[in-house]
Scaffold this motif. Structure first.
Motif, PDB file in Angstrom:
ATOM      1  N   CYS A  27      41.506 -50.605  53.623  1.00 52.74           N
ATOM      2  CA  CYS A  27      42.153 -49.299  53.745  1.00 52.74           C
ATOM      3  C   CYS A  27      41.153 -48.172  53.897  1.00 52.74           C
ATOM      4  O   CYS A  27      41.515 -47.009  53.870  1.00 52.74           O
ATOM      5  CB  CYS A  27      43.040 -49.050  52.522  1.00 52.74           C
ATOM      6  N   GLY A  28      39.871 -48.478  54.068  1.00 56.75           N
ATOM      7  CA  GLY A  28      38.886 -47.422  54.247  1.00 56.75           C
ATOM      8  C   GLY A  28      37.618 -47.808  53.524  1.00 56.75           C
ATOM      9  O   GLY A  28      37.504 -48.916  52.983  1.00 56.75           O
ATOM     10  N   TRP A  29      36.665 -46.880  53.498  1.00 57.55           N
ATOM     11  CA  TRP A  29      35.349 -47.240  52.962  1.00 57.55           C
ATOM     12  C   TRP A  29      35.396 -47.608  51.490  1.00 57.55           C
ATOM     13  O   TRP A  29      34.558 -48.365  51.018  1.00 57.55           O
ATOM     14  CB  TRP A  29      34.342 -46.113  53.209  1.00 57.55           C
ATOM     15  N   GLY A  30      36.354 -47.078  50.740  1.00 57.97           N
ATOM     16  CA  GLY A  30      36.360 -47.331  49.297  1.00 57.97           C
ATOM     17  C   GLY A  30      37.283 -48.480  48.915  1.00 57.97           C
ATOM     18  O   GLY A  30      37.571 -48.682  47.732  1.00 57.97           O
ATOM     19  N   HIS A  31      37.748 -49.235  49.917  1.00 55.04           N
ATOM     20  CA  HIS A  31      38.705 -50.320  49.670  1.00 55.04           C
ATOM     21  C   HIS A  31      38.236 -51.266  48.560  1.00 55.04           C
ATOM     22  O   HIS A  31      39.013 -51.676  47.706  1.00 55.04           O
ATOM     23  CB  HIS A  31      38.906 -51.080  50.975  1.00 55.04           C
ATOM     24  N   TYR A  32      36.938 -51.574  48.572  1.00 56.70           N
ATOM     25  CA  TYR A  32      36.425 -52.565  47.627  1.00 56.70           C
ATOM     26  C   TYR A  32      36.640 -52.151  46.178  1.00 56.70           C
ATOM     27  O   TYR A  32      36.669 -52.971  45.288  1.00 56.70           O
ATOM     28  CB  TYR A  32      34.919 -52.787  47.868  1.00 56.70           C
ATOM     29  N   LYS A  33      36.762 -50.854  45.935  1.00 58.02           N
ATOM     30  CA  LYS A  33      36.885 -50.439  44.536  1.00 58.02           C
ATOM     31  C   LYS A  33      38.302 -50.011  44.183  1.00 58.02           C
ATOM     32  O   LYS A  33      38.543 -49.401  43.162  1.00 58.02           O
ATOM     33  CB  LYS A  33      35.891 -49.324  44.216  1.00 58.02           C
ATOM     34  N   MET A  34      39.261 -50.343  45.067  1.00 60.07           N
ATOM     35  CA  MET A  34      40.638 -49.943  44.799  1.00 60.07           C
ATOM     36  C   MET A  34      41.288 -50.995  43.902  1.00 60.07           C
ATOM     37  O   MET A  34      41.982 -51.896  44.364  1.00 60.07           O
ATOM     38  CB  MET A  34      41.394 -49.811  46.113  1.00 60.07           C
ATOM     39  N   ALA A  35      41.025 -50.867  42.615  1.00 59.25           N
ATOM     40  CA  ALA A  35      41.491 -51.882  41.676  1.00 59.25           C
ATOM     41  C   ALA A  35      42.414 -51.250  40.643  1.00 59.25           C
ATOM     42  O   ALA A  35      42.529 -50.034  40.565  1.00 59.25           O
ATOM     43  CB  ALA A  35      40.295 -52.523  40.988  1.00 59.25           C
ATOM     44  N   GLY A  36      43.072 -52.097  39.884  1.00 61.48           N
ATOM     45  CA  GLY A  36      43.908 -51.625  38.793  1.00 61.48           C
ATOM     46  C   GLY A  36      44.039 -52.728  37.766  1.00 61.48           C
ATOM     47  O   GLY A  36      43.509 -53.830  37.953  1.00 61.48           O
ATOM     48  N   LYS A  37      44.716 -52.421  36.662  1.00 61.14           N
ATOM     49  CA  LYS A  37      44.966 -53.436  35.647  1.00 61.14           C
ATOM     50  C   LYS A  37      46.456 -53.452  35.349  1.00 61.14           C
ATOM     51  O   LYS A  37      47.074 -52.401  35.204  1.00 61.14           O
ATOM     52  CB  LYS A  37      44.225 -53.080  34.352  1.00 61.14           C
ATOM     53  N   ILE A  38      47.015 -54.650  35.272  1.00 66.90           N
ATOM     54  CA  ILE A  38      48.398 -54.782  34.830  1.00 66.90           C
ATOM     55  C   ILE A  38      48.362 -55.216  33.383  1.00 66.90           C
ATOM     56  O   ILE A  38      47.787 -56.264  33.061  1.00 66.90           O
ATOM     57  CB  ILE A  38      49.133 -55.842  35.658  1.00 66.90           C
TER      58      ILE A  38
END
Ligand SMILES: [Cu+2]
Lengths: 446, 262
Positions: B228-239
């Motif tokens: 989804c763009g340059w920062g895709h690798y860090k687009m994380a979350g926690k469930i």
């Protein structure tokens, strides 16, 4: 024939060698020195043309806060605190913050702590982004070599109460923030050109999102909250994926950069070729800047009680919001517009150079949009208390003004706006994003 | 070249070819040990996805090994120095029928065997639980580069002023059919929770319902699975999956915090 074959073999070998050599991965390391603030230096003619003077200024700053590799505050004699442990002291004094720090360290270093508790010291592996912790652990291991019980106890404590050093946080900052915020925190990293709003330039010491009055420097908690929540709909992301300790460390480093930057601005403006930088003036300015940061927590906008939302309050908030300044209102409408969409007349101005109408500028010189309040997007919290504080104190560095004490005229009488008036405005602003229909139907005084 | 040398060359190259299926199968055999396999699954429909995965994997494995062995054998057999000249043929009708019919049957089998799982995950949304497509537990906004979850106010209203908004941390109850509404603020993203075996694209301009029922409390990774763009690798979350009652008190606490004084 034979020669030719050898030649091609040699060629092949050469290609293979070049490929392997060029594949050796060299991580990119930014230049590890702080540069001076260009525009500020340019403003002082005595500094601008004089490399010697600039070197003096850079040297003084290095004495005060060190280098990116080894950032270190100079503690003045009359201080009763050590700024190098600013955040750590705060966190370790605050029971809740400390408990959260320990819980988050225990989760992050679960495997290391398990190995230590099992007495399996050789299996403790190096954690990411925590070189200092690793050094401390190796030192501890060497020191307590014969004493497994003590090593266990102190090792677990070391990992679970880990708080990063400034130099470690500086390295972490270069890893995570530098490409937007720049080495000196000038908001001029390589990515910054593509962003709107621009990443914050910490150097003037102006921060938008605080819980504080006036133009105070932010508290530790304020910057910490920016890091956990992010600034929604801007490029500034939430950094919740890191541990509490890492985030506290980043706050410490942002503070160091901001103190360095503001001291630089002051010193650069006072510099004269005749006198250079006197020791007293350096001490005084540096001391003043640090004092501003120390005093921040006295400026909190406290709320005794959050009043109940009533139709009367909403209606009153609406009137204040919608009435222009010349009619004695709170004048929000001039910028945020009658629908709250951020399209009021004062949201735009005529550029003195190009004579074209463009959006107003913030104090960093970037064009800025007045917030569209109908979208339910608030950049720094949507709770009543957040909006109350935003409206109370304004947003530092932007046209959004302070409203507490502002003179309004109601029922023919002038009075300064009170806390209660600000609450009414905050409640009304919250309804703007609910539904346009509800807003249109909201009762009005007129 | 002497015939011995030629034979050795054939043998070496054949062995190299043979290494492909052997290493390929070996990685799969060892995958779990090396930590390359799936994480365990903690959603009600997770096992049915794993079953489909296994079915297809075995089909592909048999085909892969078969064709590879054939290839290796052909290579060895037909690289003789005194190889007979190739001849033209018009093919073998029976053989072609067989190798068309078998894959076709297999594809039909795959198509039918996945229907139940597909309808469970993507079509038949829960209607009997506390959350439905019309009344989801939460909205999830994807944007470059974070996830924000929004819980509705106490009346279930997502536009209300008392919406709770949290970045990164998504808290849900265990053993409950959770329905959420997935939205994107900018570009395509994909909501991917490996332990739930759940993946759904977020498309700007669309509100896409997603559901799952977590079977075990715990903290699980959420990642963006669409570049989804340059920062895709860090687009994380926690469930964060909480036991039901804990979730209720957690949510109540959040509503209270909305009116906190600090
Ligand atoms: Cu994404």
């Amino acid at each position: 024939m034979i020669v030719r074959r050898h030649r091609s073999a040699a060629l092949l070998a050469a290609v293979a060698l070049t490929l392997t050599l060029s594949c050796k991965f060299e991580p990119f390391t930014p230049e590890l020195h702080y540069s001076l603030n260009g525009p500020v230096v340019e403003k002082n003619p005595d500094l601008q043309g004089d490399p010697g003077a600039q070197a003096q200024l850079a040297g003084v700053l290095e004495m005060l806060v060190g280098t990116p590799k080894d950032p270190r505050f100079l503690a003045l004699k009359d201080w009763d605190f050590d700024p190098n442990y600013w955040g750590e002291d705060l966190v370790k004094k605050d029971e809740n913050a400390l408990a959260a720090l320990i819980a988050s360290n225990r989760a992050a270093y679960r495997e290391q702590i398990a190995s230590i508790e099992a007495g399996d010291f050789e299996n403790v592996f190096q954690p990411r982004f925590a070189d200092d912790l690793w050094r401390w652990w190796l030192a501890l291991k060497a020191e307590k070599a014969g004493d497994a019980a003590a090593l266990k106890e102190e090792g677990v404590k070391l990992f679970s109460e880990y708080y990063p050093s400034l130099s470690n946080s500086a390295a972490f900052y270069r890893n995570q923030c530098f490409h937007c915020h720049g080495t000196e925190g000038g908001g001029n990293g390589s990515t910054s050109r593509f962003l709107n709003p621009r990443p914050r330039d910490y150097r003037p010491g102006k921060f938008k999102f605080t819980a504080l009055k006036g133009k105070s420097r932010p508290r530790h908690e304020d910057v910490y909250r920016v890091l956990t929540e992010g600034v929604y709909t801007t490029a500034m992301p939430s950094f919740r994926r890191f541990t509490d300790a890492q985030l506290h460390g980043l706050v410490d480093y942002v503070r160091l950069l901001a103190i360095r930057g503001e001291t630089e601005i002051l010193l650069a403006s006072f510099y004269t070729s005749d006198e250079g930088l006197s020791l007293e003036s350096v001490q005084e300015n540096y001391g003043d800047v640090v004092a501003k940061w120390r005093g921040a927590s006295k400026q909190v906008i406290a709320a005794e009680d959050i009043p109940a939302v009533t139709p009367e309050r909403l209606a009153h908030g609406r009137t204040l919001f919608m009435t222009p300044g010349e009619k004695g209102g709170a004048n929000c409408v001039s910028c945020h517009g009658t629908s709250g969409r951020g399209d009021g007349a004062s949201a735009f101005e005529v550029d003195p150079l190009t004579k074209e109408t463009r959006r107003v500028k913030d104090e960093w010189g970037n064009e800025i949009s007045v917030r569209d309040l109908t979208r339910g997007v608030f950049r720094f919290g949507r709770r009543p208390i957040d909006l109350y504080r935003r409206i109370y104190a304004g947003i530092n560095g932007t046209p959004m003004p302070e409203h507490i004490g502002m003179t309004v005229t109601e029922d023919g009488k002038q009075h300064p706006m009170t806390e209660s008036d600000i609450w009414d405005l905050a409640f009304f602003v919250r309804t703007l994003s609910v539904h346009e229909a509800t807003v249109a139907a909201a009762p009005s005084h007129h | 070249m002497s015939s011995l040398k030629h034979f050795l060359l054939r043998a070496v190259i054949t062995l190299l070819f043979l290494a492909v299926p052997i290493l390929g199968v070996w990685t799969f055999v060892k995958a779990e040990e090396w930590g390359l396999w799936f994480p365990p699954t903690y959603s009600t429909y997770g096992p049915s996805i794993d079953f489909l995965f296994d079915v297809i994997m075995w089909m592909v494995a048999v085909t892969f090994v078969g064709t590879e062995l054939l290839l290796v054998w052909f290579f060895f057999r037909y690289s003789k120095k005194d190889a007979t000249r190739a001849t033209y043929t018009h093919g073998n009708h029976t053989l072609e029928m067989v190798w068309t019919a078998i894959p076709a049957l297999l594809l039909i089998f795959v198509a039918f065997s996945q229907m139940k799982a597909w309808s469970t995950v993507k079509i038949n949304f829960p209607e009997d639980g506390p959350y439905t497509v019309a009344k989801p537990l939460m909205e999830i906004y994807a944007s470059q580069f974070d996830w924000r979850v929004r819980y509705p106010d106490a009346q279930g209203n997502f536009e209300g002023a008392d919406v709770i908004e949290v970045p990164y941390d998504i808290t849900v109850p265990a053993d409950t059919k959770v329905v959420l509404r997935l939205k994107s603020r900018d570009v395509l993203h994909s909501f991917f929770v490996p332990v739930f075996r759940l993946k759904q694209d977020a498309v700007p301009g669309m509100e896409i319902p997603v559901w799952f029922e977590a079977t075990r409390p715990g903290d699980y990774d959420l990642i963006c699975a669409e570049l989804c763009g340059w920062g895709h690798y860090k687009m994380a979350g926690k469930i964060h999956v909480l036991p039901k009652d804990e979730f209720a008190s957690w949510l109540a606490k959040q509503r209270e915090n909305l009116y906190a004084k600090d």
